[in-house]
Design a protein around this motif. Structure first.
Motif, mmCIF file in Angstrom:
data_model
loop_
_atom_site.group_PDB
_atom_site.id
_atom_site.type_symbol
_atom_site.label_atom_id
_atom_site.label_comp_id
_atom_site.label_asym_id
_atom_site.label_seq_id
_atom_site.Cartn_x
_atom_site.Cartn_y
_atom_site.Cartn_z
ATOM 1 N N GLU A 52 0.834 -1.206 0.000
ATOM 2 C CA GLU A 52 0.000 0.000 0.000
ATOM 3 C C GLU A 52 0.864 1.249 0.000
ATOM 4 O O GLU A 52 1.875 1.311 0.695
ATOM 5 N N ARG A 111 0.708 4.841 1.247
ATOM 6 C CA ARG A 111 -0.130 5.571 2.203
ATOM 7 C C ARG A 111 0.371 6.998 2.387
ATOM 8 O O ARG A 111 1.573 7.247 2.358
ATOM 9 N N ALA A 157 -4.482 4.781 2.614
ATOM 10 C CA ALA A 157 -3.936 4.118 1.425
ATOM 11 C C ALA A 157 -4.541 4.757 0.181
ATOM 12 O O ALA A 157 -5.767 4.813 0.043
ATOM 13 N N THR A 203 -2.803 0.859 -4.122
ATOM 14 C CA THR A 203 -2.496 -0.476 -3.602
ATOM 15 C C THR A 203 -2.147 -1.380 -4.772
ATOM 16 O O THR A 203 -2.363 -1.028 -5.935
ATOM 17 N N THR A 239 -6.959 2.629 -4.779
ATOM 18 C CA THR A 239 -7.398 1.705 -3.727
ATOM 19 C C THR A 239 -8.740 1.044 -4.079
ATOM 20 O O THR A 239 -8.923 -0.146 -3.851
ATOM 21 N N HIS A 276 -8.543 -2.120 -6.410
ATOM 22 C CA HIS A 276 -7.616 -3.208 -6.056
ATOM 23 C C HIS A 276 -8.119 -4.578 -6.522
ATOM 24 O O HIS A 276 -7.341 -5.429 -6.945
#
Lengths: 107, 152
Positions: B48, B50, B56, B59, B78, B81
């Motif tokens: 991730e 961040r 996050a 990812t 994110t 994902h």
């Protein structure tokens, strides 16, 4: 290893800046594709590319038989950041956007 | 849908181990990237990207991990994902040329004209310049403010 002098010398030529413009629009061009639409000879384009590559402004990747060229803007960014202080970036971006707008260019 | 790719190379006076740590060690990355990358860095693991606040924003999956030489990550917003079709790919290659480190970053499998393609094309030069500055001078550049916003 490319020095700042190499980068400035490479950029101090209109033809080489045009080649960088082309690569910014479309990365991954082979020599033949870069010659299309230029009135420069293949040899001249090839010579310019060697100078740009030595200055690390162009990165090449081999794919099969072809050598593809990509714009690498990192050295230009390194040089810009040398003189642009921590808090100036946003002000300069605003001025740049204003100038573009006044010239009627897209931002 | 046209796929597109970007290549970035920078030369840094440093060691492969330090450059590797700059990418994979959050404490290090926070100093020059602002954001940082979190994972156990095992092949197949999730990683991730961040923000300093801990959110996050990117990812993906660790595809290859060969310290301190080669790291291949899949890369997606994110929310994307779980959709492999929306993952692009980032490859870090760390080599030694004379007494300099050559760091080559390839970001490919991107959809041309997508927000991700537009965002990262401004982001990587900032990140790499700041990494170089931190490793060579101990002082990072304040360049990540724009990067965070361009990743959404």
């Amino acid at each position: 290893m490319a020095t700042d002098d190499d980068v400035f010398k490479a950029l101090a030529d209109g033809s080489r800046r045009l080649i960088l413009d082309r690569l910014r629009e479309a990365g991954g061009l082979a020599l033949g594709q870069l010659c299309d639409g230029h009135d420069m000879s293949r040899q001249a384009v090839s010579k310019h590319l060697a100078i740009l590559e030595a200055a690390n402004l162009v990165v090449t990747v081999r794919r099969g038989r072809e050598k593809l060229h990509f714009l690498n803007p990192v050295p230009i960014h390194d040089i810009a950041m040398r003189w642009v202080g921590r808090f100036q970036t946003k002000h300069l971006q605003a001025l740049h956007t204003l100038k573009k707008a006044l010239h009627g260019d897209p931002p | 849908m046209t796929a597109t790719e970007y290549h970035y190379t920078t030369y840094i006076k440093s060691t492969p181990e330090k450059v590797w740590a700059a990418i994979t060690n959050p404490e290090f990355a926070h100093q020059y990237w602002g954001n940082a990358n979190f994972s156990d860095w095992k092949q197949g693991s999730r990683w991730e990207h961040r923000t300093t606040a801990g959110a996050a924003v990117i990812t993906g999956i660790v595809r290859e991990c060969v310290p301190p030489k080669r790291l291949v990550l899949s890369w997606a917003g994110t929310g994307d994902h779980d959709d492999p079709a929306k993952h692009s790919r980032v490859t870090f290659e760390i080599g030694l040329i004379k007494d300099m480190i050559r760091l080559h970053v390839t970001h490919d499998h991107l959809v041309a004209g997508s927000d991700m393609a537009k965002g990262i094309s401004g982001g990587w030069p900032r990140v790499l310049s700041s990494m170089k500055s931190l490793l060579e001078t101990g002082i990072p550049l304040d360049t990540w403010a724009g990067f965070e916003s361009c990743c959404h």
